[in-house]
Write a protein that holds these residues in place. Structure first.
Motif, PDB file in Angstrom:
ATOM      1  N   ARG A   1     -29.077-126.727  84.849  1.00 24.44           N
ATOM      2  CA  ARG A   1     -29.292-128.124  85.203  1.00 24.44           C
ATOM      3  C   ARG A   1     -30.768-128.464  85.409  1.00 24.44           C
ATOM      4  O   ARG A   1     -31.108-129.635  85.600  1.00 24.44           O
ATOM      5  CB  ARG A   1     -28.509-128.470  86.482  1.00 24.44           C
TER       6      ARG A   1
ATOM      7  N   GLU B   1     -26.445-115.759  79.977  1.00 21.95           N
ATOM      8  CA  GLU B   1     -25.025-116.101  80.017  1.00 21.95           C
ATOM      9  C   GLU B   1     -24.365-115.461  81.240  1.00 21.95           C
ATOM     10  O   GLU B   1     -23.542-116.092  81.924  1.00 21.95           O
ATOM     11  CB  GLU B   1     -24.342-115.616  78.737  1.00 21.95           C
TER      12      GLU B   1
ATOM     13  N   HIS C   1     -27.407-131.578  90.622  1.00 14.98           N
ATOM     14  CA  HIS C   1     -26.843-132.612  89.775  1.00 14.98           C
ATOM     15  C   HIS C   1     -26.287-133.785  90.573  1.00 14.98           C
ATOM     16  O   HIS C   1     -25.775-134.736  89.996  1.00 14.98           O
ATOM     17  CB  HIS C   1     -25.750-132.038  88.880  1.00 14.98           C
TER      18      HIS C   1
ATOM     19  N   ASP D   1     -27.238-135.706  74.999  1.00 16.97           N
ATOM     20  CA  ASP D   1     -26.098-136.053  75.850  1.00 16.97           C
ATOM     21  C   ASP D   1     -25.923-134.950  76.893  1.00 16.97           C
ATOM     22  O   ASP D   1     -25.033-134.098  76.802  1.00 16.97           O
ATOM     23  CB  ASP D   1     -24.832-136.205  75.003  1.00 16.97           C
ATOM     24  N   THR D   2     -26.791-134.953  77.898  1.00 18.56           N
ATOM     25  CA  THR D   2     -26.740-133.928  78.934  1.00 18.56           C
ATOM     26  C   THR D   2     -27.151-134.534  80.261  1.00 18.56           C
ATOM     27  O   THR D   2     -27.930-135.501  80.306  1.00 18.56           O
ATOM     28  CB  THR D   2     -27.677-132.752  78.602  1.00 18.56           C
ATOM     29  N   ASP D   3     -26.617-134.004  81.349  1.00 18.64           N
ATOM     30  CA  ASP D   3     -26.990-134.499  82.669  1.00 18.64           C
ATOM     31  C   ASP D   3     -28.041-133.601  83.320  1.00 18.64           C
ATOM     32  O   ASP D   3     -28.248-133.640  84.528  1.00 18.64           O
ATOM     33  CB  ASP D   3     -25.765-134.603  83.586  1.00 18.64           C
TER      34      ASP D   3
ATOM     35  N   GLU E   1     -30.007-128.518  74.932  1.00 20.67           N
ATOM     36  CA  GLU E   1     -28.611-128.864  74.675  1.00 20.67           C
ATOM     37  C   GLU E   1     -27.706-127.640  74.820  1.00 20.67           C
ATOM     38  O   GLU E   1     -26.624-127.697  75.420  1.00 20.67           O
ATOM     39  CB  GLU E   1     -28.491-129.462  73.272  1.00 20.67           C
ATOM     40  N   TYR E   2     -28.165-126.512  74.273  1.00 17.79           N
ATOM     41  CA  TYR E   2     -27.365-125.285  74.304  1.00 17.79           C
ATOM     42  C   TYR E   2     -27.188-124.774  75.739  1.00 17.79           C
ATOM     43  O   TYR E   2     -26.063-124.518  76.186  1.00 17.79           O
ATOM     44  CB  TYR E   2     -28.032-124.212  73.449  1.00 17.79           C
ATOM     45  N   TRP E   3     -28.301-124.642  76.474  1.00 13.94           N
ATOM     46  CA  TRP E   3     -28.207-124.030  77.793  1.00 13.94           C
ATOM     47  C   TRP E   3     -27.666-124.991  78.850  1.00 13.94           C
ATOM     48  O   TRP E   3     -27.046-124.566  79.822  1.00 13.94           O
ATOM     49  CB  TRP E   3     -29.558-123.458  78.210  1.00 13.94           C
ATOM     50  N   ALA E   4     -27.849-126.286  78.650  1.00 22.02           N
ATOM     51  CA  ALA E   4     -27.236-127.247  79.570  1.00 22.02           C
ATOM     52  C   ALA E   4     -25.714-127.182  79.471  1.00 22.02           C
ATOM     53  O   ALA E   4     -25.004-127.327  80.473  1.00 22.02           O
ATOM     54  CB  ALA E   4     -27.722-128.665  79.273  1.00 22.02           C
ATOM     55  N   SER E   5     -25.198-126.939  78.269  1.00 18.47           N
ATOM     56  CA  SER E   5     -23.751-126.833  78.089  1.00 18.47           C
ATOM     57  C   SER E   5     -23.191-125.577  78.747  1.00 18.47           C
ATOM     58  O   SER E   5     -21.985-125.471  78.950  1.00 18.47           O
ATOM     59  CB  SER E   5     -23.405-126.824  76.597  1.00 18.47           C
ATOM     60  N   ARG E   6     -24.072-124.653  79.115  1.00 16.31           N
ATOM     61  CA  ARG E   6     -23.653-123.407  79.763  1.00 16.31           C
ATOM     62  C   ARG E   6     -24.002-123.360  81.243  1.00 16.31           C
ATOM     63  O   ARG E   6     -23.907-122.311  81.862  1.00 16.31           O
ATOM     64  CB  ARG E   6     -24.262-122.216  79.017  1.00 16.31           C
TER      65      ARG E   6
END
Length: 454
Positions: A301, A264, A21, A337-339, A293-298
């Protein structure tokens, strides 16, 4: 900041080095350095970088967002270094590093990589400069039946690589030496009981990065820790839907809840060593933005989505699976909205350009099946293109064979539709970018192996 750039004495900060990242801005000496720099950075785990070779592009890149680190080619003369120093300014002075300073922390300096061009294949390229990636099929058994994989019709189904075949294959891999060994093939590698021992041997005896491709069903935290301790560089988990119905239709016999729990858990252990991949079909494309979106929040990358191919003509029902609007999917992903770094590969092995189609597999890949045979491509489910046992070749013979294979066109190539699929794109910070991984008149080394992620 003024005057020539001072070489940083310290290594890159821990929060900069080897992180997917992190954003790098790289100033090359000339356009000709682009491809070997790109290969070197990708090989070392970076995924978000700009490579420029002139001051206007450098300034434009700075204006978009401040990089985490600026890498400057030490071969630039003093006048150009002074120009770059002024452009970087005092605010970014502490983030400037020379290539030597960065390379000192890496196993292989950037300068050791050489571009491979089509016109150099005619006796001009040095065989030892070709990076060799080995796909090693430990088992041809799988605990799933995926809609996009014709494993059920494979001639070598249900086998396990013998200890003798493994020993001899790894011995040759050490002699080559291999740049990467990827435990994948057509089966599920975690069904091989001694996989941790294999990973340890590759990491210590060959000394190259080792990756595992898995459907995630058996990859719980304990197994992941065992593989990391053995020397695993990365694991790539295949996941192809968010709802029970779509997931089950694409990955039959797997438990989506169990795979999710495993993901997870391993993401809590070492997220930078985990990437997710998927196959885009007409039946799952609508769920893939939500999946990212779901897995990027966890903590994920890196995502790689391949357009469904016909597996060199072996895949039944391909016409019902193929999704033809990859551009639309890329635009939907770009709005997230993810990096995360998101790659859309029409085929992991293909380079396309105007008037030319060149497959990367023959030049950069050794596909070794469960019986130890060297196949022209792992998509050879019938085993018709075997060149014989890989271990029976000498190292120099293997490299000569890889050059000769570039112009070979066995029957499975005639049935492959990779030349019809879309070109590769990546998404970063909300922008869809066509990958610049093609030489003006040839092919780059295979650049998307996720190596050395730790």
């Amino acid at each position: 900041m003024s005057g020539a750039i001072a070489v940083q004495d310290a290594a890159l900060r821990p929060d900069i080095a080897l992180k997917l990242h992190s954003r790098l801005l790289v100033m090359a000496r000339s356009p000709s350095e682009y491809y070997n720099l790109r290969w070197g950075l990708t090989n070392k785990g970076y995924r978000n970088f700009d490579i420029v070779d002139n001051l206007p592009d450098f300034i434009a890149a700075l204006s978009r967002s401040a990089p985490d680190a600026i890498l400057i080619a030490s071969t630039l003369d003093a006048a150009r270094q002074e120009e770059i120093a002024r452009a970087a300014g005092e605010r970014l002075a502490a983030r400037v590093f020379s290539f030597e300073t960065a390379a000192a922390e890496w196993t292989t300096p950037l300068g050791d990589y050489r571009p491979i061009r089509v016109d150099t294949l005619k006796g001009k390229v040095k065989q030892q400069d070709i990076p060799i990636n080995i796909e090693l099929e430990l088992v041809s058994r799988c605990n799933a039946r995926c809609s996009f994989c014709p494993i059920g019709d494979m001639a070598r189904l249900g086998k396990t690589m013998s200890a003798d075949t493994l020993d001899r294959t790894l011995t040759l891999a050490r002699e080559l030496p291999a740049s990467l060994v990827y435990l994948c093939g057509v089966g599920e590698p975690l069904l091989y009981k001694g996989i941790a021992g294999v990973v340890h041997r590759i990491a210590t005896e060959i000394g190259c990065p080792v990756g595992v491709n898995s459907n995630g069903q058996l990859l719980d935290g304990a197994r992941f820790r065992q593989l990391l301790d053995a020397g695993l560089s990365m694991v790539n988990v295949s996941i192809n839907g968010t709802s029970d119905g779509v997931y089950a239709e694409h990955m039959k016999y797997l438990d989506r809840d169990q795979v999710s729990r495993n993901l997870e858990e391993i993401l809590r252990i070492k997220p930078e060593a985990v990437s997710l991949q998927g196959v885009v079909t007409a039946k799952n494309h609508h769920e893939l933005p939500g999946l990212v979106e779901y897995w990027a929040s966890r903590g994920v990358r890196v995502f790689t989505f391949n357009e469904c191919s016909n597996k060199s003509g072996f895949l039944k029902g391909y016409d019902e699976l193929r999704y033809t609007d990859m551009a639309s999917l890329a635009e939907r992903m770009a709005k997230l909205d993810t990096d995360a770094w998101i790659s859309f590969n029409s085929c992991s092995f293909v380079v396309k350009q105007t008037g030319t189609f060149l497959c990367r597999v023959p030049l950069n890949f050794l596909s070794v099946d469960v019986c130890g045979n060297l196949l022209h491509c792992m998509h050879d489910f019938a085993g018709e293109t075997s060149y014989g046992k890989l271990a029976d070749f000498a190292a120099d013979e293997v490299r000569e064979l890889m050059l000769r294979r570039v112009n070979a066109r066995p029957a499975i190539c005639n049935g492959c539709n990779s030349h019809e699929l879309d070109t590769a794109k990546v998404i970063w910070r909300g922008q869809v970018v066509v990958e610049r991984n093609v030489f003006p008149d040839g092919a780059a080394p295979w650049e998307h192996a996720l190596q050395a992620l730790h």
